[in-house]
Design a protein around this motif. Structure first.
Motif, PDB file in Angstrom:
ATOM      1  N   TYR A  14      55.482-105.905  -5.498  1.00 11.76           N
ATOM      2  CA  TYR A  14      54.216-105.180  -5.514  1.00 11.76           C
ATOM      3  C   TYR A  14      53.319-105.824  -6.552  1.00 11.76           C
ATOM      4  O   TYR A  14      53.781-106.278  -7.594  1.00 11.76           O
ATOM      5  N   ARG A  15      52.014-105.842  -6.269  1.00 14.13           N
ATOM      6  CA  ARG A  15      51.033-106.447  -7.166  1.00 14.13           C
ATOM      7  C   ARG A  15      50.275-105.346  -7.885  1.00 14.13           C
ATOM      8  O   ARG A  15      49.700-104.454  -7.259  1.00 14.13           O
ATOM      9  N   ARG A  17      47.294-103.814  -9.404  1.00 14.47           N
ATOM     10  CA  ARG A  17      45.875-104.020  -9.101  1.00 14.47           C
ATOM     11  C   ARG A  17      45.053-104.345 -10.336  1.00 14.47           C
ATOM     12  O   ARG A  17      44.000-104.973 -10.231  1.00 14.47           O
ATOM     13  N   GLU A  43      50.762 -95.597   1.448  1.00 12.83           N
ATOM     14  CA  GLU A  43      49.459 -95.805   0.789  1.00 12.83           C
ATOM     15  C   GLU A  43      49.236 -94.842  -0.375  1.00 12.83           C
ATOM     16  O   GLU A  43      48.620 -95.208  -1.376  1.00 12.83           O
ATOM     17  N   TYR A  46      51.090 -96.229  -3.307  1.00 12.13           N
ATOM     18  CA  TYR A  46      50.385 -97.424  -3.784  1.00 12.13           C
ATOM     19  C   TYR A  46      49.174 -97.023  -4.625  1.00 12.13           C
ATOM     20  O   TYR A  46      48.920 -97.593  -5.681  1.00 12.13           O
ATOM     21  N   ALA A  47      48.442 -96.021  -4.167  1.00 11.52           N
ATOM     22  CA  ALA A  47      47.261 -95.563  -4.894  1.00 11.52           C
ATOM     23  C   ALA A  47      47.664 -94.927  -6.230  1.00 11.52           C
ATOM     24  O   ALA A  47      47.030 -95.184  -7.262  1.00 11.52           O
ATOM     25  N   ASN A  50      48.738 -97.637  -8.480  1.00 11.45           N
ATOM     26  CA  ASN A  50      47.721 -98.684  -8.590  1.00 11.45           C
ATOM     27  C   ASN A  50      48.309-100.068  -8.270  1.00 11.45           C
ATOM     28  O   ASN A  50      48.168-101.027  -9.032  1.00 11.45           O
ATOM     29  N   ASP A  52      49.623-102.878  -4.830  1.00  8.86           N
ATOM     30  CA  ASP A  52      49.554-103.280  -3.432  1.00  8.86           C
ATOM     31  C   ASP A  52      50.889-103.924  -3.070  1.00  8.86           C
ATOM     32  O   ASP A  52      51.469-104.659  -3.874  1.00  8.86           O
ATOM     33  N   GLN A  75      45.494-113.252  -1.546  1.00 12.62           N
ATOM     34  CA  GLN A  75      45.049-112.372  -0.480  1.00 12.62           C
ATOM     35  C   GLN A  75      44.720-113.204   0.752  1.00 12.62           C
ATOM     36  O   GLN A  75      44.006-114.199   0.666  1.00 12.62           O
ATOM     37  N   ASP A  80      45.635-108.657   3.150  1.00  8.89           N
ATOM     38  CA  ASP A  80      46.989-108.401   2.650  1.00  8.89           C
ATOM     39  C   ASP A  80      47.320-109.366   1.519  1.00  8.89           C
ATOM     40  O   ASP A  80      46.855-110.514   1.508  1.00  8.89           O
ATOM     41  N   TRP A  81      48.141-108.900   0.602  1.00  4.95           N
ATOM     42  CA  TRP A  81      48.622-109.770  -0.474  1.00  4.95           C
ATOM     43  C   TRP A  81      49.903-110.447  -0.007  1.00  4.95           C
ATOM     44  O   TRP A  81      50.802-109.806   0.549  1.00  4.95           O
TER      45      TRP A  81
END
Length: 171
Positions: A14-15, A17, A43, A46-47, A50, A52, A75, A80-81
């Motif tokens: 996971y990246r 943000r 999602e 993820y939010a 923070n 992706d 990206q 998408d990452w």
């Protein structure tokens, strides 16, 4: 060098943000002990964190003297990452020797391994045809030539890194 492996199985990345750092699920759970997280992330997770998700990237082709390293995520056109990789030299100069010395030693190991494998294959092929040369049987000239070609393989110009076409054809 970023490394996210668990045994032979690759872990999901996971990246972040904010920082762009890549983290695995265990790192994120450890950093967010006060957050109740479901087994399946979506999602909303993820939010909340923070982050992706990072999709698996295509690893680049490398030579024997190179390797690839995960350098981060980029990206793609879909937004998408995706994992990003860099090709780097396998060896470098340091207190243990020069890059050239290490490459030569590594190549010698590769050659020795290939030679052992090909000698084993050659010996098996010779053993399979030993019965051709028993005393109560007449061996053909093609069979004699095949066995001689097998015995001569270590003098082949491609030895020990033989291609399929380098091996003699059994009559």
């Amino acid at each position: 060098n970023l490394s996210f492996k668990k045994g032979k199985e690759k872990m999901s990345l996971y990246r972040d943000r904010t920082t762009g750092d890549l983290k695995d699920m265990a790192q994120l759970k450890s950093e967010n002990r006060n957050v109740s997280l479901p087994k399946v992330w979506n999602e909303n997770v993820y939010a909340t964190l923070n982050i992706d998700p990072v999709l698996a990237g295509t690893t680049p082709s490398v030579t024997e003297m190179q390797m690839y390293q995960l350098t981060g995520a980029t990206q793609n056109s879909d937004g998408d990452w995706v994992e990003a990789y860099a090709v780097v030299d396998r060896f470098s100069d340091d207190e243990n020797g020069t890059k050239a010395e290490k490459e030569a030693a590594y190549q010698a190991q590769l050659d020795e391994t290939a030679a052992l494998i090909n000698r084993g294959i050659r010996d098996d092929k010779l053993q399979e045809t030993d019965w051709w040369a028993v005393s109560d049987r007449t061996i053909t000239s093609e069979q004699t030539a095949y066995r001689a070609a097998l015995r001569d393989l270590p003098t082949h110009s491609n030895w020990p890194h033989l291609e399929a076409d380098d091996w003699p054809t059994k009559p």
